[in-house]
Design a protein around this motif. Structure first.
Motif, PDB file in Angstrom:
ATOM      1  N   THR A   1      69.450  70.781 -44.374  1.00  0.00           N
ATOM      2  CA  THR A   1      68.240  71.197 -43.669  1.00  0.00           C
ATOM      3  C   THR A   1      67.044  70.898 -44.559  1.00  0.00           C
ATOM      4  OG1 THR A   1      69.377  72.983 -42.494  1.00  0.00           O
ATOM      5  CG2 THR A   1      66.976  73.114 -42.608  1.00  0.00           C
ATOM      6  N   GLU A   2      66.015  70.260 -43.995  1.00  0.00           N
ATOM      7  CA  GLU A   2      64.824  69.889 -44.759  1.00  0.00           C
ATOM      8  C   GLU A   2      63.576  70.128 -43.926  1.00  0.00           C
ATOM      9  OE1 GLU A   2      66.908  66.129 -47.175  1.00  0.00           O
ATOM     10  OE2 GLU A   2      65.382  65.776 -45.633  1.00  0.00           O
ATOM     11  N   PHE A   3      62.473  70.469 -44.584  1.00  0.00           N
ATOM     12  CA  PHE A   3      61.173  70.554 -43.914  1.00  0.00           C
ATOM     13  C   PHE A   3      60.071  70.698 -44.958  1.00  0.00           C
ATOM     14  CE2 PHE A   3      62.869  74.887 -44.029  1.00  0.00           C
ATOM     15  CZ  PHE A   3      61.820  75.628 -44.577  1.00  0.00           C
TER      16      PHE A   3
ATOM     17  N   ILE B   1      67.260  69.443 -30.139  1.00  0.00           N
ATOM     18  CA  ILE B   1      68.668  69.275 -30.493  1.00  0.00           C
ATOM     19  C   ILE B   1      69.082  67.866 -30.093  1.00  0.00           C
ATOM     20  CG2 ILE B   1      71.021  70.085 -30.117  1.00  0.00           C
ATOM     21  CD1 ILE B   1      69.870  72.839 -29.511  1.00  0.00           C
ATOM     22  N   ALA B   2      69.428  67.056 -31.099  1.00  0.00           N
ATOM     23  CA  ALA B   2      69.777  65.657 -30.845  1.00  0.00           C
ATOM     24  C   ALA B   2      71.248  65.511 -30.471  1.00  0.00           C
ATOM     25  CB  ALA B   2      69.452  64.794 -32.062  1.00  0.00           C
ATOM     26  N   THR B   3      72.122  66.197 -31.210  1.00  0.00           N
ATOM     27  CA  THR B   3      73.552  66.193 -30.902  1.00  0.00           C
ATOM     28  C   THR B   3      74.082  67.610 -31.051  1.00  0.00           C
ATOM     29  OG1 THR B   3      74.220  65.704 -33.191  1.00  0.00           O
ATOM     30  CG2 THR B   3      73.837  63.831 -31.730  1.00  0.00           C
ATOM     31  N   LEU B   4      75.041  67.967 -30.211  1.00  0.00           N
ATOM     32  CA  LEU B   4      75.631  69.302 -30.237  1.00  0.00           C
ATOM     33  C   LEU B   4      77.087  69.188 -29.798  1.00  0.00           C
ATOM     34  CD1 LEU B   4      75.210  72.356 -30.613  1.00  0.00           C
ATOM     35  CD2 LEU B   4      74.546  72.467 -28.204  1.00  0.00           C
ATOM     36  N   THR B   5      77.998  69.406 -30.766  1.00  0.00           N
ATOM     37  CA  THR B   5      79.421  69.409 -30.479  1.00  0.00           C
ATOM     38  C   THR B   5      79.992  70.749 -30.924  1.00  0.00           C
ATOM     39  OG1 THR B   5      80.174  68.559 -32.630  1.00  0.00           O
ATOM     40  CG2 THR B   5      79.450  66.934 -30.993  1.00  0.00           C
ATOM     41  N   HIS B   6      81.298  70.926 -30.796  1.00  0.00           N
ATOM     42  CA  HIS B   6      81.891  72.186 -31.228  1.00  0.00           C
ATOM     43  C   HIS B   6      81.965  72.270 -32.747  1.00  0.00           C
ATOM     44  CE1 HIS B   6      85.418  69.555 -31.471  1.00  0.00           C
ATOM     45  NE2 HIS B   6      85.998  70.478 -32.223  1.00  0.00           N
ATOM     46  N   GLU B   7      81.686  71.147 -33.457  1.00  0.00           N
ATOM     47  CA  GLU B   7      81.779  71.154 -34.911  1.00  0.00           C
ATOM     48  C   GLU B   7      80.444  70.986 -35.624  1.00  0.00           C
ATOM     49  OE1 GLU B   7      84.595  68.273 -36.280  1.00  0.00           O
ATOM     50  OE2 GLU B   7      86.293  69.627 -35.962  1.00  0.00           O
ATOM     51  N   ARG B   8      79.458  70.289 -35.000  1.00  0.00           N
ATOM     52  CA  ARG B   8      78.206  70.023 -35.706  1.00  0.00           C
ATOM     53  C   ARG B   8      77.032  70.042 -34.742  1.00  0.00           C
ATOM     54  NH1 ARG B   8      79.122  68.623 -40.900  1.00  0.00           N
ATOM     55  NH2 ARG B   8      76.896  68.313 -41.267  1.00  0.00           N
ATOM     56  N   ALA B   9      75.836  70.255 -35.331  1.00  0.00           N
ATOM     57  CA  ALA B   9      74.583  70.157 -34.589  1.00  0.00           C
ATOM     58  C   ALA B   9      73.575  69.409 -35.447  1.00  0.00           C
ATOM     59  CB  ALA B   9      74.046  71.539 -34.244  1.00  0.00           C
ATOM     60  N   THR B  10      72.799  68.534 -34.825  1.00  0.00           N
ATOM     61  CA  THR B  10      71.726  67.835 -35.518  1.00  0.00           C
ATOM     62  C   THR B  10      70.460  67.939 -34.692  1.00  0.00           C
ATOM     63  OG1 THR B  10      72.092  65.680 -34.482  1.00  0.00           O
ATOM     64  CG2 THR B  10      73.402  66.187 -36.447  1.00  0.00           C
ATOM     65  N   GLY B  11      69.315  67.820 -35.365  1.00  0.00           N
ATOM     66  CA  GLY B  11      68.071  67.872 -34.625  1.00  0.00           C
ATOM     67  C   GLY B  11      66.858  67.968 -35.521  1.00  0.00           C
TER      68      GLY B  11
ATOM     69  N   PHE C   1      62.757  70.090 -35.942  1.00  0.00           N
ATOM     70  CA  PHE C   1      62.023  71.300 -35.577  1.00  0.00           C
ATOM     71  C   PHE C   1      60.673  71.337 -36.276  1.00  0.00           C
ATOM     72  CE2 PHE C   1      64.616  72.289 -39.271  1.00  0.00           C
ATOM     73  CZ  PHE C   1      63.766  72.996 -40.112  1.00  0.00           C
ATOM     74  N   GLN C   2      59.798  72.150 -35.722  1.00  0.00           N
ATOM     75  CA  GLN C   2      58.521  72.495 -36.337  1.00  0.00           C
ATOM     76  C   GLN C   2      58.099  73.845 -35.774  1.00  0.00           C
ATOM     77  OE1 GLN C   2      55.973  69.248 -35.113  1.00  0.00           O
ATOM     78  NE2 GLN C   2      55.379  70.295 -33.238  1.00  0.00           N
TER      79      GLN C   2
ATOM     80  N   VAL D   1      55.219  74.766 -40.488  1.00  0.00           N
ATOM     81  CA  VAL D   1      56.449  74.077 -40.872  1.00  0.00           C
ATOM     82  C   VAL D   1      56.521  72.777 -40.078  1.00  0.00           C
ATOM     83  CG1 VAL D   1      58.964  74.157 -40.750  1.00  0.00           C
ATOM     84  CG2 VAL D   1      57.686  76.157 -41.530  1.00  0.00           C
ATOM     85  N   THR D   2      56.618  71.649 -40.788  1.00  0.00           N
ATOM     86  CA  THR D   2      56.619  70.337 -40.143  1.00  0.00           C
ATOM     87  C   THR D   2      57.746  69.472 -40.696  1.00  0.00           C
ATOM     88  OG1 THR D   2      55.044  69.482 -41.784  1.00  0.00           O
ATOM     89  CG2 THR D   2      54.124  70.391 -39.746  1.00  0.00           C
ATOM     90  N   ASN D   3      58.000  68.366 -40.001  1.00  0.00           N
ATOM     91  CA  ASN D   3      59.011  67.383 -40.432  1.00  0.00           C
ATOM     92  C   ASN D   3      60.373  68.025 -40.677  1.00  0.00           C
ATOM     93  OD1 ASN D   3      56.986  65.432 -40.366  1.00  0.00           O
ATOM     94  ND2 ASN D   3      56.538  65.627 -42.540  1.00  0.00           N
ATOM     95  N   GLY D   4      60.702  69.037 -39.885  1.00  0.00           N
ATOM     96  CA  GLY D   4      61.975  69.717 -40.058  1.00  0.00           C
ATOM     97  C   GLY D   4      63.138  68.937 -39.451  1.00  0.00           C
ATOM     98  N   SER D   5      64.258  68.926 -40.145  1.00  0.00           N
ATOM     99  CA  SER D   5      65.464  68.283 -39.625  1.00  0.00           C
ATOM    100  C   SER D   5      66.683  69.059 -40.088  1.00  0.00           C
ATOM    101  CB  SER D   5      65.558  66.824 -40.080  1.00  0.00           C
ATOM    102  OG  SER D   5      65.731  66.739 -41.484  1.00  0.00           O
ATOM    103  N   PHE D   6      67.765  69.000 -39.301  1.00  0.00           N
ATOM    104  CA  PHE D   6      69.009  69.674 -39.673  1.00  0.00           C
ATOM    105  C   PHE D   6      70.205  68.855 -39.218  1.00  0.00           C
ATOM    106  CE2 PHE D   6      67.747  71.364 -35.542  1.00  0.00           C
ATOM    107  CZ  PHE D   6      68.917  71.346 -34.798  1.00  0.00           C
TER     108      PHE D   6
END
Length: 207
Positions: A38-40, A148-158, A160-161, A176-181
């Motif tokens: 996770t970064e921002f 939310i870019a991808t959402l499975t039963h094991e991982r999530a990516t996306g 935020f701000q 908070v800007t340029n957030g990603s996970f």
């Protein structure tokens, strides 16, 4: 110098992380299935860069990690994320947020909204060695957007701000800007009810 304020939230988040890992029975070492990122950036009255990457350590008072949980919460189905950034000395930064009724796509919350699907808490400079009893700043989201870019039963990516204001008598605000996970999802449904109560406390709706 930042003013130290009482802070219990990071301790709750860390405890929730420990319970989630125990529930899934996973290996907390190395990269792969249980490694997250996770970064921002944050700016305004407080400025800095948050970068948390890694798997859950054996001692949650130290180390950087990021993970998520996707399951039933006290107010419905939600995606929850917890991340901790290790700082010099014994201090850490932590972020926790939830997205209700998660699905691939974008959800937003405008300032003053009474039923916001996004709740975020940012704690800066928490004293991990002293059981998180004080922090430089505790902030809660007042508006924001999560994609939310991808959402499975094991991982999530996306991404935020969000905008955040200080809890209590404080008046400081940050953007908070340029957030990603990119985080592993640990199964909250496997946690017994008594443990769920603790995990839910990491993501309160009340302010």
């Amino acid at each position: 110098m930042m003013m130290r304020t009482p802070s219990l939230r990071p301790a709750v988040c860390a405890l929730a992380a420990a319970l989630a890992l125990a529930a899934c029975g996973g290996d907390s070492t190395g990269s792969g299935r249980f490694s997250g990122r996770t970064e921002f950036l944050y700016s305004g009255d407080l400025e800095g860069e948050f970068r948390a990457q890694g798997s859950l350590p054996g001692d949650l008072r130290r180390g950087s990690f990021a993970f998520g949980q996707n399951g039933s919460s006290f107010d419905g189905f939600a995606l929850s994320l917890v991340a901790q950034q290790d700082l010099p000395g014994s201090r850490v930064n932590s972020l926790s947020f939830t997205v209700r009724s998660p699905a691939v796509g974008t959800v937003s919350c405008s300032p003053g909204a009474t039923d916001c699907p996004i709740t975020a808490f940012l704690v800066l400079g928490a004293d991990a060695a002293n059981l998180y009893v004080e922090a430089d700043a505790d902030l809660y989201s007042t508006s924001g957007t999560v994609t939310i870019a991808t959402l499975t039963h094991e991982r999530a990516t996306g991404t935020f701000q969000f905008a955040a204001s200080e809890l209590g008598a404080g008046t400081r605000q940050v953007q908070v800007t340029n957030g990603s996970f990119d985080v592993p999802l640990l199964d909250r449904a496997a946690i017994p009810f008594s443990r769920q109560a603790v995990a839910r406390a990491a993501f309160p709706r009340s302010r």
